[in-house]
Design a protein around this motif. Structure first.
Motif, PDB file in Angstrom:
ATOM      1  N   GLY A  21      -3.937 -17.165  -9.244  1.00 17.12           N
ATOM      2  CA  GLY A  21      -3.561 -15.760  -9.074  1.00 17.12           C
ATOM      3  C   GLY A  21      -4.784 -14.903  -8.810  1.00 17.12           C
ATOM      4  N   ALA A  22      -4.585 -13.874  -7.982  1.00 12.58           N
ATOM      5  CA  ALA A  22      -5.710 -13.040  -7.537  1.00 12.58           C
ATOM      6  C   ALA A  22      -6.363 -12.294  -8.702  1.00 12.58           C
ATOM      7  CB  ALA A  22      -5.244 -12.058  -6.472  1.00 12.58           C
ATOM      8  N   ASP A  23      -5.572 -11.880  -9.692  1.00 14.83           N
ATOM      9  CA  ASP A  23      -6.146 -11.108 -10.797  1.00 14.83           C
ATOM     10  C   ASP A  23      -7.237 -11.881 -11.520  1.00 14.83           C
ATOM     11  OD1 ASP A  23      -4.604  -9.017 -10.265  1.00 14.83           O
ATOM     12  OD2 ASP A  23      -3.265  -9.185 -12.009  1.00 14.83           O
ATOM     13  N   GLN A  24      -6.950 -13.139 -11.766  1.00 17.41           N
ATOM     14  CA  GLN A  24      -7.922 -13.971 -12.490  1.00 17.41           C
ATOM     15  C   GLN A  24      -9.012 -14.508 -11.575  1.00 17.41           C
ATOM     16  OE1 GLN A  24      -7.318 -16.096 -15.783  1.00 17.41           O
ATOM     17  NE2 GLN A  24      -5.082 -16.158 -15.769  1.00 17.41           N
ATOM     18  N   ALA A  25      -8.661 -14.696 -10.296  1.00 14.64           N
ATOM     19  CA  ALA A  25      -9.593 -15.387  -9.402  1.00 14.64           C
ATOM     20  C   ALA A  25     -10.636 -14.472  -8.782  1.00 14.64           C
ATOM     21  CB  ALA A  25      -8.819 -16.093  -8.291  1.00 14.64           C
ATOM     22  N   THR A  26     -10.389 -13.156  -8.773  1.00 14.61           N
ATOM     23  CA  THR A  26     -11.300 -12.258  -8.059  1.00 14.61           C
ATOM     24  C   THR A  26     -11.974 -11.260  -9.004  1.00 14.61           C
ATOM     25  OG1 THR A  26      -9.609 -10.572  -7.641  1.00 14.61           O
ATOM     26  CG2 THR A  26      -9.784 -12.350  -6.036  1.00 14.61           C
ATOM     27  N   GLN A  27     -13.159 -10.843  -8.608  1.00 12.77           N
ATOM     28  CA  GLN A  27     -13.832  -9.750  -9.315  1.00 12.77           C
ATOM     29  C   GLN A  27     -14.345  -8.759  -8.289  1.00 12.77           C
ATOM     30  OE1 GLN A  27     -16.918 -11.238 -11.944  1.00 12.77           O
ATOM     31  NE2 GLN A  27     -15.541 -11.030 -13.697  1.00 12.77           N
ATOM     32  N   TYR A  28     -14.053  -7.483  -8.526  1.00 13.12           N
ATOM     33  CA  TYR A  28     -14.550  -6.424  -7.647  1.00 13.12           C
ATOM     34  C   TYR A  28     -15.111  -5.287  -8.495  1.00 13.12           C
ATOM     35  CZ  TYR A  28     -14.676  -2.506  -4.422  1.00 13.12           C
ATOM     36  OH  TYR A  28     -15.089  -1.423  -3.686  1.00 13.12           O
ATOM     37  N   PHE A  29     -16.328  -4.919  -8.207  1.00  7.70           N
ATOM     38  CA  PHE A  29     -16.966  -3.794  -8.901  1.00  7.70           C
ATOM     39  C   PHE A  29     -17.339  -2.756  -7.839  1.00  7.70           C
ATOM     40  CE2 PHE A  29     -18.110  -7.778 -11.100  1.00  7.70           C
ATOM     41  CZ  PHE A  29     -17.403  -7.588 -12.283  1.00  7.70           C
ATOM     42  N   ALA A  30     -16.617  -1.640  -7.823  1.00  2.00           N
ATOM     43  CA  ALA A  30     -16.849  -0.615  -6.794  1.00  2.00           C
ATOM     44  C   ALA A  30     -18.269  -0.050  -6.924  1.00  2.00           C
ATOM     45  CB  ALA A  30     -15.815   0.490  -6.932  1.00  2.00           C
ATOM     46  N   ASP A  31     -18.733   0.086  -8.167  1.00  2.00           N
ATOM     47  CA  ASP A  31     -20.107   0.523  -8.421  1.00  2.00           C
ATOM     48  C   ASP A  31     -20.732  -0.586  -9.266  1.00  2.00           C
ATOM     49  OD1 ASP A  31     -22.463   1.824  -8.879  1.00  2.00           O
ATOM     50  OD2 ASP A  31     -21.612   3.440 -10.091  1.00  2.00           O
ATOM     51  N   ASP A  38     -35.723 -14.788 -10.900  1.00  2.49           N
ATOM     52  CA  ASP A  38     -36.361 -15.860 -10.136  1.00  2.49           C
ATOM     53  C   ASP A  38     -35.402 -16.514  -9.143  1.00  2.49           C
ATOM     54  OD1 ASP A  38     -38.750 -15.417 -11.441  1.00  2.49           O
ATOM     55  OD2 ASP A  38     -38.317 -16.898 -13.012  1.00  2.49           O
ATOM     56  N   GLY A  39     -34.592 -15.702  -8.498  1.00  2.00           N
ATOM     57  CA  GLY A  39     -33.714 -16.228  -7.446  1.00  2.00           C
ATOM     58  C   GLY A  39     -32.376 -16.754  -7.926  1.00  2.00           C
ATOM     59  N   PHE A  40     -32.119 -16.668  -9.225  1.00  2.21           N
ATOM     60  CA  PHE A  40     -30.833 -17.100  -9.776  1.00  2.21           C
ATOM     61  C   PHE A  40     -30.055 -15.891 -10.305  1.00  2.21           C
ATOM     62  CE2 PHE A  40     -33.490 -20.856  -9.993  1.00  2.21           C
ATOM     63  CZ  PHE A  40     -32.624 -21.876  -9.595  1.00  2.21           C
ATOM     64  N   VAL A  41     -28.730 -16.000 -10.271  1.00  2.00           N
ATOM     65  CA  VAL A  41     -27.896 -14.925 -10.811  1.00  2.00           C
ATOM     66  C   VAL A  41     -27.983 -14.953 -12.334  1.00  2.00           C
ATOM     67  CG1 VAL A  41     -25.540 -14.065 -11.039  1.00  2.00           C
ATOM     68  CG2 VAL A  41     -26.299 -15.064  -8.850  1.00  2.00           C
ATOM     69  N   ARG A  42     -28.249 -13.785 -12.909  1.00  2.00           N
ATOM     70  CA  ARG A  42     -28.252 -13.676 -14.370  1.00  2.00           C
ATOM     71  C   ARG A  42     -27.049 -12.889 -14.873  1.00  2.00           C
ATOM     72  NH1 ARG A  42     -29.440 -17.517 -15.149  1.00  2.00           N
ATOM     73  NH2 ARG A  42     -31.486 -18.428 -15.437  1.00  2.00           N
ATOM     74  N   ALA A  43     -26.595 -11.925 -14.081  1.00  2.00           N
ATOM     75  CA  ALA A  43     -25.428 -11.138 -14.480  1.00  2.00           C
ATOM     76  C   ALA A  43     -24.842 -10.456 -13.261  1.00  2.00           C
ATOM     77  CB  ALA A  43     -25.827 -10.098 -15.521  1.00  2.00           C
ATOM     78  N   CYS A  44     -23.542 -10.220 -13.331  1.00  2.00           N
ATOM     79  CA  CYS A  44     -22.847  -9.514 -12.269  1.00  2.00           C
ATOM     80  C   CYS A  44     -21.755  -8.685 -12.925  1.00  2.00           C
ATOM     81  CB  CYS A  44     -22.244 -10.535 -11.298  1.00  2.00           C
ATOM     82  SG  CYS A  44     -21.187  -9.811 -10.038  1.00  2.00           S
ATOM     83  N   GLY A  45     -21.734  -7.389 -12.665  1.00  2.00           N
ATOM     84  CA  GLY A  45     -20.716  -6.558 -13.301  1.00  2.00           C
ATOM     85  C   GLY A  45     -20.816  -5.107 -12.881  1.00  2.00           C
ATOM     86  N   LYS A  46     -20.256  -4.237 -13.726  1.00  4.97           N
ATOM     87  CA  LYS A  46     -20.327  -2.803 -13.457  1.00  4.97           C
ATOM     88  C   LYS A  46     -21.745  -2.329 -13.698  1.00  4.97           C
ATOM     89  CE  LYS A  46     -15.656  -1.651 -14.966  1.00  4.97           C
ATOM     90  NZ  LYS A  46     -14.879  -1.173 -16.120  1.00  4.97           N
ATOM     91  N   ALA A  48     -22.714   0.529 -14.703  1.00  3.34           N
ATOM     92  CA  ALA A  48     -22.806   1.295 -15.955  1.00  3.34           C
ATOM     93  C   ALA A  48     -22.992   0.373 -17.165  1.00  3.34           C
ATOM     94  CB  ALA A  48     -21.546   2.141 -16.138  1.00  3.34           C
ATOM     95  N   ASP A  49     -22.468  -0.842 -17.089  1.00  2.00           N
ATOM     96  CA  ASP A  49     -22.613  -1.787 -18.206  1.00  2.00           C
ATOM     97  C   ASP A  49     -23.972  -2.477 -18.196  1.00  2.00           C
ATOM     98  OD1 ASP A  49     -20.042  -1.180 -18.903  1.00  2.00           O
ATOM     99  OD2 ASP A  49     -19.150  -2.964 -17.963  1.00  2.00           O
ATOM    100  N   LEU A  50     -24.487  -2.760 -17.001  1.00  2.30           N
ATOM    101  CA  LEU A  50     -25.681  -3.610 -16.903  1.00  2.30           C
ATOM    102  C   LEU A  50     -26.990  -2.827 -16.836  1.00  2.30           C
ATOM    103  CD1 LEU A  50     -24.358  -6.354 -14.421  1.00  2.30           C
ATOM    104  CD2 LEU A  50     -24.623  -6.532 -16.903  1.00  2.30           C
ATOM    105  N   GLU A  51     -26.937  -1.655 -16.247  1.00  4.80           N
ATOM    106  CA  GLU A  51     -28.178  -0.906 -16.009  1.00  4.80           C
ATOM    107  C   GLU A  51     -28.950  -0.583 -17.290  1.00  4.80           C
ATOM    108  OE1 GLU A  51     -29.286   1.981 -12.353  1.00  4.80           O
ATOM    109  OE2 GLU A  51     -27.679   2.684 -13.656  1.00  4.80           O
ATOM    110  N   PRO A  52     -28.261  -0.175 -18.370  1.00  3.84           N
ATOM    111  CA  PRO A  52     -29.007   0.180 -19.587  1.00  3.84           C
ATOM    112  C   PRO A  52     -29.831  -0.982 -20.166  1.00  3.84           C
ATOM    113  CG  PRO A  52     -26.745   0.968 -19.731  1.00  3.84           C
ATOM    114  CD  PRO A  52     -26.815   0.077 -18.526  1.00  3.84           C
TER     115      PRO A  52
END
Ligand code: ZN
Length: 432
Positions: A21-31, A38-46, A48-52
């Motif tokens: 299902g699309a709800d569980q399978a997708t993530q979209y963050f408008a902002d 070092d070239g690897f993903v450490r976090a992905c999200g909003k 406002a949540d990550l910047e601080p």
């Protein structure tokens, strides 16, 4: 440690939207914000949540106003076919004889191979493709050149020299023994170096002797993380030819299976004139299809039945199949995939489309633990899409009210102009 924080709208897929299902399978963050170490993903999200939580040393890269997504994964492409793309008039077997083989013969020259390899990889990057499963020619020089160029750019590329020891012109023919030795030499030199991987690459069953296919199967069994890359069931004349060459085989897939080439590391391009029980066997063995709609339409080969492959749970990725495919752009390829699906009675969902072009492709190439989305720890290969790349795209996107509608419009109106930046392992390697 280098920390980068990328700002912008972010879309990626965690799984196949058709299965969970699309709800569980997708993530979209408008902002959104994508944090890399070092070239690897450490976090992905909003944002406002990550910047601080960002330390003071983080480099901020601002792509606000654009859409960030994982780099495209092209599961079937021929790098030596640059100079005969868009060749008129023929269907598969005559097209190979008339245009392809004479062009591929030029790759005995390492200087030519190197020039083409560099152009080819730049063209991938310009189109937002960060990984690909690539055919070389019969000459080991072609793959030496490609791997050398990909290594320099830090790209995750899987490729192999074509095995073809019969029914092809002498200039592009190897022998079962030389093909085996050359493959082994290339594996020794390149497989596992940086982000490179090798694929045992029989051209297709009609161009390979039993001895050659036997050796290919043996090589695949010997080295457990090689891929196998070939063509299957692309064209009806090809189907008839295979039946004549292998009267005892149950079907085309059975020919490959008999030589140990049906595995969970096997990628079969096209698979148009087949289905049902063949797809079932492919699914049971964990083999993948590379769906190449642009090429299939260009050569008049036929229409792949994605729904049917899905019904049996076959892994499917998307391929441009340049030079029978007429574009390096995976967005253009999604455009054609939608039309092919429509003709098969099914409207291809935009989430599913982008799954095929990213995580689905990564799964097909057994690299989903490394690339394909922005899960923590993945290699940070990603692209930035310019939402105002053309006047029409800009105008149409303004009317979109949801991310799935936006994605659909991008897949219909987008092309190379839509890719504004391509990042490889966190480094910008292309900017428009
Ligand atoms: Zn192909």
């Amino acid at each position: 440690m280098t920390v980068k924080a990328i700002k912008g709208a972010i879309f990626h897929l965690l799984d196949d939207p058709e299965t969970i299902g699309a709800d569980q399978a997708t993530q979209y963050f408008a902002d959104g914000m994508l944090i890399l170490e070092d070239g690897f993903v450490r976090a992905c999200g909003k944002r406002a949540d990550l910047e601080p939580g960002l330390g003071t040393g983080a480099e901020i890269v601002d792509h606000s106003g654009s859409l960030i997504m994982p780099g495209f994964i092209d599961t079937h492409i021929h790098f030596p076919q640059l100079d005969m793309i868009a060749s008129f008039g023929e269907k598969l077997l005559d097209w190979l004889e008339r245009y392809t083989f004479p062009e591929e013969a030029k790759f005995a020259d390492p200087a030519h191979a190197e020039e083409c390899a560099n152009f080819f990889l730049e063209e991938l990057l310009r189109n937002g493709t960060t990984s690909a499963l690539v055919y070389g020619t019969v000459h080991k020089e072609s793959i030496d050149a490609l791997f050398g160029a990909a290594y320099k750019r830090g790209m995750r590329i899987v490729a192999g020299k074509a095995l073809m020891d019969r029914n092809v012109p002498e200039a592009v023919r190897d022998t079962a023994e030389s093909g085996d030795l050359d493959s082994r030499e290339l594996i020794e030199k390149w497989h596992g170096k940086g982000r490179l991987g090798y694929a045992v690459t029989p051209r297709f069953a009609p161009a390979c002797s039993d001895d050659q296919l036997t050796r290919a199967g043996k090589l695949l069994a010997e080295i457990p993380d090689l891929l196998m890359h070939t063509h299957m069931a692309e064209n009806t004349s090809e189907m008839d030819w295979v039946k004549t060459l292998y009267p005892d085989a149950k079907d085309y897939l059975d020919v490959y299976a008999k030589f140990g080439l049906l595995t969970d590391r096997s990628v079969f391009a096209h698979c148009i004139h087949t289905g049902g029980e063949v797809f079932q066997r492919m699914a049971e063995h964990g083999a993948a299809v590379s769906h190449c709609p642009t090429s299939n339409l260009f050569l008049g080969s036929g229409l792949f039945n994605l729904r049917e492959a899905e019904k049996y749970g076959v892994k499917v990725g998307l391929g441009t199949d340049v030079g029978a495919g007429t574009s390096f752009s995976m967005l253009q390829t999604l455009n054609e995939a939608y039309k092919v699906s429509h003709l098969k009675g099914h409207a291809l969902d935009p989430y599913k489309s982008f799954f095929l072009a990213t995580l689905g492709g990564a799964r097909a190439l057994n690299m989903a633990d490394k690339v394909g989305n922005f899960e923590d720890g993945k290699e940070a290969d990603f692209i930035v899409l310019d939402m105002a790349a053309t006047p029409l795209l800009k105008r149409r996107l303004k009317t979109c009210t949801s991310i799935d509608e936006t994605l659909f419009v991008l897949s219909m109106l987008g092309d190379d102009r839509t890719i504004s930046h391509t990042y490889i392992a966190g480094e910008c390697r292309y900017s428009k």
